[in-house]
Design an enzyme around this catalytic site. Sequence first.
Site, mmCIF file in Angstrom:
data_model
loop_
_atom_site.group_PDB
_atom_site.id
_atom_site.type_symbol
_atom_site.label_atom_id
_atom_site.label_comp_id
_atom_site.label_asym_id
_atom_site.label_seq_id
_atom_site.Cartn_x
_atom_site.Cartn_y
_atom_site.Cartn_z
ATOM 1 C CD GLU A 148 -8.737 0.996 7.442
ATOM 2 O OE1 GLU A 148 -8.731 -0.166 8.277
ATOM 3 O OE2 GLU A 148 -8.426 2.184 7.643
ATOM 4 C CG HIS A 194 -5.798 -1.998 8.462
ATOM 5 N ND1 HIS A 194 -5.982 -0.748 8.875
ATOM 6 C CD2 HIS A 194 -4.521 -2.322 8.629
ATOM 7 C CE1 HIS A 194 -4.764 -0.109 9.184
ATOM 8 N NE2 HIS A 194 -3.852 -1.103 9.176
ATOM 9 C CG ASP A 219 -0.241 -0.188 2.402
ATOM 10 O OD1 ASP A 219 1.101 -0.411 2.525
ATOM 11 O OD2 ASP A 219 -1.117 -0.500 3.430
ATOM 12 C CG ASN A 247 -8.987 -1.259 11.714
ATOM 13 O OD1 ASN A 247 -8.146 -1.770 11.078
ATOM 14 N ND2 ASN A 247 -9.539 -0.244 11.173
#
Length: 243
Positions: free
Chosen positions: A141, A136, A66, A134
């Site tokens: 996400e 990811h 990313d 979280n």
Amino acid sequence: MKIRVFDNRHDAGIYVAAVAESVIEAKVQPVLGLATGASPISFYDALVNLHRCGLDLSNVVTINLDEYIGLSIEHEQSYHCFMRQNLFDHTNLRSENTYLPNGMADDLAFACEQYDEVIRRHPIDLQILGIGVNGHIGFNEPDDLLLSKTHIVRLRQETVESNARFFEHIDDVPKEAITVGVQAILQADQIVLMAFGAQKADIIAKAVLGSVRTDVPASILQLHRHVTLVLDRESASKLPMAF
Ligand code: GLP
């Protein structure tokens, strides 16, 4: 899923570098999928060290997961810069063999398509992952859907808050990124996910023990047949195993 729990990140990084070395030595043109964040740094340190001890990386292709949208590759918080500082500048990886998404492209949708083409040409032998608080992976996400292809993503507030530690001010954290989709990750031959510290304990337990759900993206790793979780005692503390 194989789980290895280390006393510290340093030892974990040496283990992952040894895994990478065996992948690198087994192929003419090995392909490593790479991650950013604090978790893989001990792996990069150990890989640089192995390179200094004689491991040749000149034929290795690297494909990063990313990149933030809107940060130039010179920006010190861009993932381009992270990779140069932590790995590329200290090895004989060839720049034409290292790929990261272009978060500054005029046509971001086209840049995503081109990135999938790069991955298609270079199937990933070993994918290194971190995990967000979280759940990811890359910047996939938690959501109603997980996208299979490389795409533009709006970062969740908790991700912006978590990544603010790397920036001077939270407002400086980009709100969007390009990330590979879950297809690229799941098509890797082998996956190693690195997670350290007590703040990762809950999400590791959810990802490993819970159902496969799109609001816990890392839980899809349960579907892959060759995944190793590389943890420390803190991140492994909510797994019901006696270590
Ligand atoms: C960023 C990256 C992820 C990484 C995550 C965890 O959000 N895009 O690929 O896994 O950070 O970072 P850390 O290892 O610093 O906890």
